[in-house]
Design an enzyme around this catalytic site. Structure first.
Site, PDB file in Angstrom:
ATOM      1  N   LYS A  27       5.205   2.774   8.711  1.00 24.57           N
ATOM      2  CA  LYS A  27       4.525   3.524   7.403  1.00 24.57           C
ATOM      3  C   LYS A  27       4.279   4.955   7.658  1.00 24.57           C
ATOM      4  CE  LYS A  27       0.964   1.471   5.383  1.00 24.57           C
ATOM      5  NZ  LYS A  27      -0.234   2.392   5.288  1.00 24.57           N
ATOM      6  N   SER A  28       3.549   5.075   8.917  1.00 22.04           N
ATOM      7  CA  SER A  28       2.914   6.381   9.195  1.00 22.04           C
ATOM      8  C   SER A  28       4.208   7.394   9.274  1.00 22.04           C
ATOM      9  CB  SER A  28       2.179   6.478  10.309  1.00 22.04           C
ATOM     10  OG  SER A  28       1.088   5.890  10.166  1.00 22.04           O
ATOM     11  N   GLY A 100      -3.877   5.829   0.983  1.00 17.11           N
ATOM     12  CA  GLY A 100      -4.629   6.896   1.435  1.00 17.11           C
ATOM     13  C   GLY A 100      -3.850   7.849   2.223  1.00 17.11           C
ATOM     14  N   SER A 173      -9.345  10.696  13.125  1.00 14.04           N
ATOM     15  CA  SER A 173      -8.580  10.422  11.827  1.00 14.04           C
ATOM     16  C   SER A 173      -7.220  11.131  12.010  1.00 14.04           C
ATOM     17  CB  SER A 173      -9.293  10.697  10.746  1.00 14.04           C
ATOM     18  OG  SER A 173      -8.382  10.687   9.381  1.00 14.04           O
ATOM     19  N   GLN A 175      -5.093  11.181   9.602  1.00  3.10           N
ATOM     20  CA  GLN A 175      -5.086  11.566   8.441  1.00  3.10           C
ATOM     21  C   GLN A 175      -5.519  13.082   8.101  1.00  3.10           C
ATOM     22  OE1 GLN A 175      -6.011   8.332   5.665  1.00  3.10           O
ATOM     23  NE2 GLN A 175      -4.361   7.073   6.138  1.00  3.10           N
ATOM     24  N   ASP A 325      -5.847   0.022  12.459  1.00  3.46           N
ATOM     25  CA  ASP A 325      -5.463  -1.046  11.386  1.00  3.46           C
ATOM     26  C   ASP A 325      -4.955  -2.547  11.890  1.00  3.46           C
ATOM     27  OD1 ASP A 325      -5.104   1.237   9.597  1.00  3.46           O
ATOM     28  OD2 ASP A 325      -3.156   1.586  10.139  1.00  3.46           O
ATOM     29  N   ARG A 356     -13.312  -3.354   5.772  1.00 11.49           N
ATOM     30  CA  ARG A 356     -12.443  -4.525   6.452  1.00 11.49           C
ATOM     31  C   ARG A 356     -13.439  -5.373   7.456  1.00 11.49           C
ATOM     32  NH1 ARG A 356      -6.752  -1.494   7.460  1.00 11.49           N
ATOM     33  NH2 ARG A 356      -5.887  -2.057   5.544  1.00 11.49           N
ATOM     34  N   ARG A 401      -3.569  -5.430   4.397  1.00 12.31           N
ATOM     35  CA  ARG A 401      -4.091  -6.363   5.734  1.00 12.31           C
ATOM     36  C   ARG A 401      -4.886  -7.368   5.667  1.00 12.31           C
ATOM     37  NH1 ARG A 401      -0.707  -2.874   8.384  1.00 12.31           N
ATOM     38  NH2 ARG A 401      -1.005  -0.628   7.931  1.00 12.31           N
TER      39      ARG A 401
HETATM   40  C1  S3P Z   1      -2.841   6.703   9.202  1.00  3.61           C
HETATM   41  C2  S3P Z   1      -3.917   7.138   9.901  1.00  3.61           C
HETATM   42  C3  S3P Z   1      -4.869   6.156  10.112  1.00  3.61           C
HETATM   43  C4  S3P Z   1      -4.662   4.716   9.668  1.00  3.61           C
HETATM   44  C5  S3P Z   1      -3.582   4.446   8.481  1.00  3.61           C
HETATM   45  C6  S3P Z   1      -2.346   5.699   8.485  1.00  3.61           C
HETATM   46  C7  S3P Z   1      -1.611   7.789   9.216  1.00  3.61           C
HETATM   47  O1  S3P Z   1      -6.055   6.509   9.075  1.00  3.61           O
HETATM   48  O2  S3P Z   1      -5.608   3.699   9.228  1.00  3.61           O
HETATM   49  O3  S3P Z   1      -2.993   3.239   7.933  1.00  3.61           O
HETATM   50  O4  S3P Z   1      -0.588   7.524   9.084  1.00  3.61           O
HETATM   51  O5  S3P Z   1      -2.016   9.002   9.696  1.00  3.61           O
HETATM   52  P1  S3P Z   1      -7.182   7.375   9.530  1.00  3.61           P
HETATM   53  O6  S3P Z   1      -6.661   8.921   9.440  1.00  3.61           O
HETATM   54  O7  S3P Z   1      -8.335   7.446   8.134  1.00  3.61           O
HETATM   55  O8  S3P Z   1      -7.948   6.704  10.703  1.00  3.61           O
END
Ligand code: S3P
Length: 444
Positions: A27-28, A100, A173, A175, A325, A356, A401
């Protein structure tokens, strides 16, 4: 995005899981592949893209900002990008659904373009904190108007040219790191992110792969990632490896269902993502890596998993970023182990698609597992390999999840477990239940 009506599920214990399966694309990596392809000039091709709702939300948003994105009949996605700096003003609000990653990374892209975009999402996403990206992107010059508490819906008015920043991440993070780096792509000068704790590095790998000038150095403060802005990205052929986060459900299921013997093929094993397999091995799981290889610049292997007697551990807190995750399904493994597993140092779990820690404490208690909740984690009393009582009513809380983890728990529960809504599974793993049926059938 269309939001499915609730889909309840009742699930009870099963015979062995056997067979060979593949998991959908990471997914990422899928989000990043679409975004960077949409910023390259020319045609990029993406093989193995995850076709889940979250990634489709990213594709729709990139189309709304000018990229041409089509899925060919052979399942390969072709993307004609607009070039860094070329994103167009979207005509409507960008509906991020449950995602997110889409929201935070796209906020970064918009922040350094001279466009304005409104971001909306479902109830889960609208409860998640966005200040962590609003703060650095505002420092770069974007004007962001959020709902109370720094939540969605929010509007980003990008600044062009934006101002490069040196930013030390206050939370681990990927993200937030990625949002800043993506904003840095169209920002003159060098944008620098310092991460005291390493998080998934797919953005760094893929930015370099698309030809951006990016360096990563280790320093006393942590990993320093420097990106030269006003980049020119060259189109790529990307092969997306299987998602270790999706594989984790089958690795745990095969470990806890007696008699199971499963091969999960083509699993991405980037060290910034593979913490769950380390933790499970510490618990005594029988996982062997076969056909180790590099696919699309990422380490990949087939995981051969056989049922094993698991024992409790204290989950090393330094594994948290590389398995953030996977805690929900690790908690299910812990519920079947011998002894009391303690996982601390995972406070970020409280701000995922659901809280979670509370969600899993509540769900496991509902099926007769003893838990103790901490601010930053959970302790779980294991059954010593016996079936769990089961019989509970579980709320999945718009969290894929939680739905999948509690499905796995149902496979080892005496009385069937009822989950109120498994439709959120479609955000990351649309074929999950079909694969489960196949693994059960092959054992019959
Ligand atoms: C992700 C980063 C993680 C992860 C999310 C995907 C990403 O989040 O939990 O499912 O693709 O960069 P955080 O950046 O909030 O840790």
């Amino acid at each position: 995005m269309s939001h499915a009506s609730p889909r309840p599920l009742e699930i009870a214990h099963t015979g062995p899981l056997t067979g060979h399966l593949t998991v959908p694309g990471d997914k990422s990596i899928s989000h990043r592949a679409l975004m960077l392809s949409a910023l390259a000039i020319g045609e990029s091709r993406i093989e193995g893209l995850l076709e889940g709702e979250d990634v489709l939300a990213t594709a729709a948003a990139m189309r709304a900002m000018g990229a041409d994105i089509v899925r060919d009949d052979d399942g390969v996605w072709a993307v004609h990008g607009v070039g860094v700096g070329g994103l167009l003003q979207p005509e409507q609000a960008l509906d991020m659904g449950n995602s997110g990653t889409s929201t935070r990374l796209l906020m970064g892209l918009v922040a350094s373009h001279g466009i304005t975009a409104t971001f909306t999402g479902d109830a889960s996403l609208s409860a998640r904190p966005m200040a962590r990206v609003i703060d650095p992107l505002s420092t770069m010059g974007a004007e962001i108007t959020a709902s109370p508490g720094g939540r969605l819906p929010l509007m980003v008015r990008g600044m062009n040219p934006a101002v490069p920043i040196n930013y030390t991440l206050p939370v681990a993070s990927a993200q937030v790191k990625s949002a800043i780096l993506l904003a840095g792509l169209n920002t003159p000068g060098i944008t620098r992110v310092i991460e005291p704790v390493a998080t998934r590095d797919h953005s760094e790998r893929m930015l370099a792969g698309f030809g951006a000038e990016l360096t990563v150095e280790e320093s006393a403060e942590g990993r320093v990632i420097s990106l030269v802005g006003e980049a020119e990205l060259k189109p790529q052929h990307i092969i997306v490896p299987g998602d270790p986060s999706s594989a984790a459900f089958w690795v745990v299921a095969a470990s806890i269902v007696p008699g199971s013997d499963v091969v999960v093929a083509n699993v991405g094993l980037n060290p910034t993502r593979a913490g769950i397999f380390t933790a499970l091995r510490l618990m005594g799981a029988d996982i062997t890596e076969e056909n180790a290889r590099i696919v699309g610049g990422e380490p990949v292997a087939d995981l051969h998993v056989r049922h094993a007697a698991l024992h409790a551990i204290e989950v090393p807190a330094d594994l948290a970023p590389s398995m953030i995750d996977e805690y929900p399904v690790l908690f299910v493994a812990a519920a079947c182990a011998t002894g009391r597993t303690v996982a601390r140092g995972a406070h970020e779990l409280r701000v995922k698609e659901s809280d979670r820690i509370t969600a899993m404490a509540t769900a496991l208690s509902a099926i007769g597992v003893e838990t103790e909740e901490f601010e930053d984690g959970l302790a779980i009393q294991g059954s010593g390999g016996a079936l769990l009582p089961g019989g509970g009513q579980i709320a999945s809380l718009l969290d894929h999840r939680i739905a999948m983890s509690m499905t796995v728990a149902g496979l080892v529960s005496t009385h069937s477990v009822t989950i109120d809504d498994v439709s959120p599974v479609a955000t990351s793993y649309p074929m999950f239940f079909q694969t489960l049926d196949e693994l059960r059938e092959q054992a019959l």
